[in-house]
Scaffold this motif. Structure first.
Motif: not given
Length: 777
Positions: A199-204
């Protein structure tokens, strides 16, 4: 070296090997070798070629794809050698490279091997490795890459993506910084597939703020976010985790087959017995469907009830009966025909097949089974819409059915005298054809082994001698014939109204016995039982009581029992006393008392009978229904024509038109050698013409040739006589001026027939559309 030049430098023998192994490259034949090279590099052609590779050879291709630039054979050998579970890479590596060059998948000398154009694009995640770091981070925002590079490679210069790729070239330090849980996540992806979902792989995430194991990996670039919930392991990281190996537990030779040893002679005899039984089952099916054909479903195929009835009549399990039905159809012995609604009937080809020897009949059936694209094993299962799959339905077609049968039997053929286990055979096929694996393929393989035993190609699980000859295209019938049981031409009549066949009967005697008696049991000796219905069936077919008794006496090794003689005489005496015609239908009898009995019978009420005369009763039902009803009531009527003649039932005369569904093909793979040689010759000639193409003259630069019609005709006639090429101007059907380079062949009827080098094909050109002719310098 350019790939096209490498193709051009191949010898004629090497080009023949190429087009023989990849016949799709010359369908049709390209105009020149440049066209051949272009077609060989197309994704579809490359995919078909890769599908033919075994596991080790495919591993060599994948290793070259991972290495990237052209590499020496020695370096390739070292990398392949690390992956071997046992043994040395040679001579397997040299043999694999020779085959890959023959297939034009690898080109170049040993000190500079490279994959042919397009191969890397066709390979998805070679060896389970993801894209390189420079590619996997390609679509990340530059500012995000700069921050990531500052964390993993501080003090370096350049773009964020390049700095990150350089740091991941040796990721040992980064891998050592992560927790054990994060390292375990990497190990799960190391050997592929290289992608996962989080989940939320693109969060910085920065290194200092990472908390979870996945955040630790994302913050160090050890995982790359490729979607909102998807991550990919960069290739450099996977190779580090694998210890520098591209593959693991790689076998340079196919895995050994395991199974049960069989005595070859016993296997041959068992297979011959199965072959004989299968031929008889097909014959019995066609004979029964000649008399009582099942209907064709509206959606096509054979109904479930008809399939169950057929299995009962043939005394076979439903899967085996479905195999008999499908092979008979594939061999062109059964087809849909008859009435408007359609019936499954034997074809006229069945009569030709029936008179051949048993061995020849088996070869026809076995070839049809081996080559058909239908899967009888799926009969009774349900499709994706939860509908039952019926025999003879179009939904049973699978394009991979025939290749799977050939591949499975090829593996069995590789182990003479051995009945390989299913698991061992599947492991072998997975090594020989790794790109063709899947649940359906495993199911088709299991079906192929079961059906091969039933058809008689294998015996006790081992390939028979005649089965091996069938696969090789040799004289399978000649090998099978001496092994077949010798048909007998007599039966043993018993006092209990039965007859015992001490062995397989001759074809004609078997048909006669099936007509005059009912099969009570099958096995080593078939038992037939005579009864009222079976005797009447023979009488309906035109046999007389004396003929029946004479035939029994002729074909019986024991005297005709008195009880059987009385039965035949009694049925014959009652047979035909009542005659049924059309009124819609009528009943006629010389004995009025018998007609009184029929009219008084309560069971005749549904027939709506009416007395027309002392010896005639009329009915509104059809003649066939009236005959069947009276027989059900215990009478023995016969049908008669409008002229008063008895209608003899020709029980085996119903036929339909049809031909073989499958066509025998030459054994083995590839093209006929003569076709391959002719194709190479044409390619060489076309390539020479292509390279020697001369510039047009006698016309201004860029202009279309134009000239008087008489000069044009004269120039074309000269070109035909001299066999030279010319440059012409031509108006197409829309009036647009084009130019063509032609090699004229003949001129007749206002048309010029010529080889059009511009289109690489022979065309006809209307003479009135040719604007002019110019020579070539």
């Amino acid at each position: 070296m350019e790939f096209t030049e490498w193709i051009r430098g191949r010898t004629d023998d090497q080009l023949r090997a190429l087009v023989s192994a990849r016949p799709e490259l010359i369908t049709p034949v390209p105009a020149h070798l440049e066209g051949l090279a272009s077609r060989a590099a197309s994704p579809s052609a490359i995919g078909r070629a890769l599908d033919r590779l075994d596991r080790f050879t495919l591993a060599v291709v994948e290793t070259l794809a991972v290495l990237g630039a052209p590499v020496p054979k020695a370096e390739l050998g070292k990398l392949v050698g690390r992956a071997l579970a046992a043994g040395e890479p040679e001579p397997a590596l040299s043999a694999a490279l020779d085959r890959l060059r023959d297939l034009a998948l690898v080109y170049g000398p040993d000190d500079g091997l490279d994959l042919s154009p397009g191969v890397r694009k066709v390979l998805d995640d070679p060896a389970g490795l993801g894209p390189a770091a420079v590619d996997v981070f390609r679509h990340h925002p530059p500012e995000q890459l700069d921050e990531l590079a500052d964390d993993v490679a501080p003090g370096t210069t350049g773009t964020g993506r390049d700095r990150l790729a350089a740091a991941l070239a040796d990721p040992a330090g980064l891998v050592g910084e992560v927790s054990d849980e994060a390292r375990a996540a990497l190990d799960q992806l190391a050997w592929g597939p290289p992608t996962g979902r989080v989940p939320n792989a693109r969060r910085e995430v920065r290194v200092g703020s990472a908390r979870s194991p996945i955040e630790q990996l994302l913050a160090r670039g050890l995982l790359a976010a490729t979607g909102e919930e998807s991550v990919t392991l960069p290739r450099e990281v996977a190779l580090h985790l694998r210890g520098g190996r591209v593959h693991r537990d790689l076998l340079a030779v196919p895995p050994a087959l395991e199974g049960t040893p069989r005595d070859q002679k016993q296997a041959d005899r068992t297979a011959a017995g199965q072959a004989f039984a299968f031929v008889r089952s097909v014959e019995e099916l066609c004979e029964r469907w000649s008399i009582d054909p099942p209907g064709v479903l509206r959606t096509g195929g054979l109904g479930v009830r008809d399939m169950k009835r057929t299995a009962t009549e043939l005394d076979l399990p439903e899967w085996a009966a479905a195999l008999v039905v499908e092979v008979a159809h594939a061999a062109g012995l059964v087809a849909a025909g008859g009435s408007v609604d359609g019936e499954w009937l034997p074809t006229s080809g069945y009569d030709l097949w029936r008179v051949r020897s048993t061995a020849d009949r088996w070869v026809t059936l076995a070839q049809a089974w081996l080559q058909m694209d239908r899967v009888p094993g799926l009969v009774g299962e349900r499709d994706e819409r939860d509908r039952p799959l019926n025999a003879l339905h179009a939904d049973l077609r699978r394009s991979s059915a025939a290749p799977v049968r050939s591949a499975a039997l090829g593996v069995v053929a590789a182990a003479p005298g051995l009945a390989p286990s299913l698991d061992s055979l599947l492991d072998r096929l997975a090594w020989e054809q790794p790109r063709r694996r899947g649940p359906l393929r495993e199911q088709l393989t299991e079906f192929a082994l079961r059906e091969a035993e039933q058809v008689g190609v294998t015996g006790l699980g081992a390939l028979s001698g005649h089965g091996r000859a069938l696969l090789a295209g040799d004289d399978a019938a000649g090998i099978l014939a001496p092994l077949l049981p010798e048909p007998v031409d007599h039966v043993l009549l018993q006092a209990d109204l039965t007859a015992v066949a001490p062995g397989p009967l001759t074809s004609e005697l078997n048909r006669w016995m099936t007509l005059a008696a009912d099969v009570e049991s099958k096995g080593g000796a078939t038992v037939y039982r005579f009864g009222d219905d079976s005797i009447r069936r023979a009488l309906d077919a035109g046999q007389g009581a004396e003929e029946l008794l004479a035939a029994l006496a002729r074909h019986s090794a024991t005297p005709v029992p008195q009880a059987l003689s009385y039965l035949i005489a009694d049925v014959a005496r009652r047979h035909g006393r009542i005659r049924v015609g059309t009124a819609s239908a009528y009943v006629r009898c010389d004995d009025p008392a018998l007609l009184d009995q029929i009219v008084a019978d309560r069971r005749s009420a549904a027939l709506r009978l009416r007395r027309l005369a002392p010896t005639v009763i009329a009915s509104r039902t059809s003649r066939a229904a009236l005959v069947d009803s009276l027989r059900a009531m215990g009478y023995a009527p016969v049908a008669e024509s409008l002229d008063g003649d008895v209608i003899i039932s020709q029980l085996d005369s119903r036929r339909t038109e049809g031909g073989p569904v499958t066509r025998p093909v030459p054994p083995g793979n590839g093209l006929d050698p003569e076709v391959a040689a002719a194709a190479v010759k044409a390619l060489r000639a076309g390539d020479a013409a292509h390279l020697a193409r001369r510039e047009p003259v006698a016309a201004p630069s860029g202009a279309i040739p134009r000239g008087p019609a008489t000069a044009t005709i004269s120039a074309l006639q000269d070109a035909i006589r001299q066999g030279v090429r010319v440059w012409i101007g031509y108006l197409d059907s829309q009036g647009n001026a084009t130019s063509r380079i032609l090699e004229p062949a003949r001129m007749e009827g206002g048309y010029l027939t010529a080889y059009d080098e511009t289109r690489a094909a022979v065309h006809r050109f209307a003479l009135h559309r040719i604007t002019g002719v110019a020579g070539l310098s």
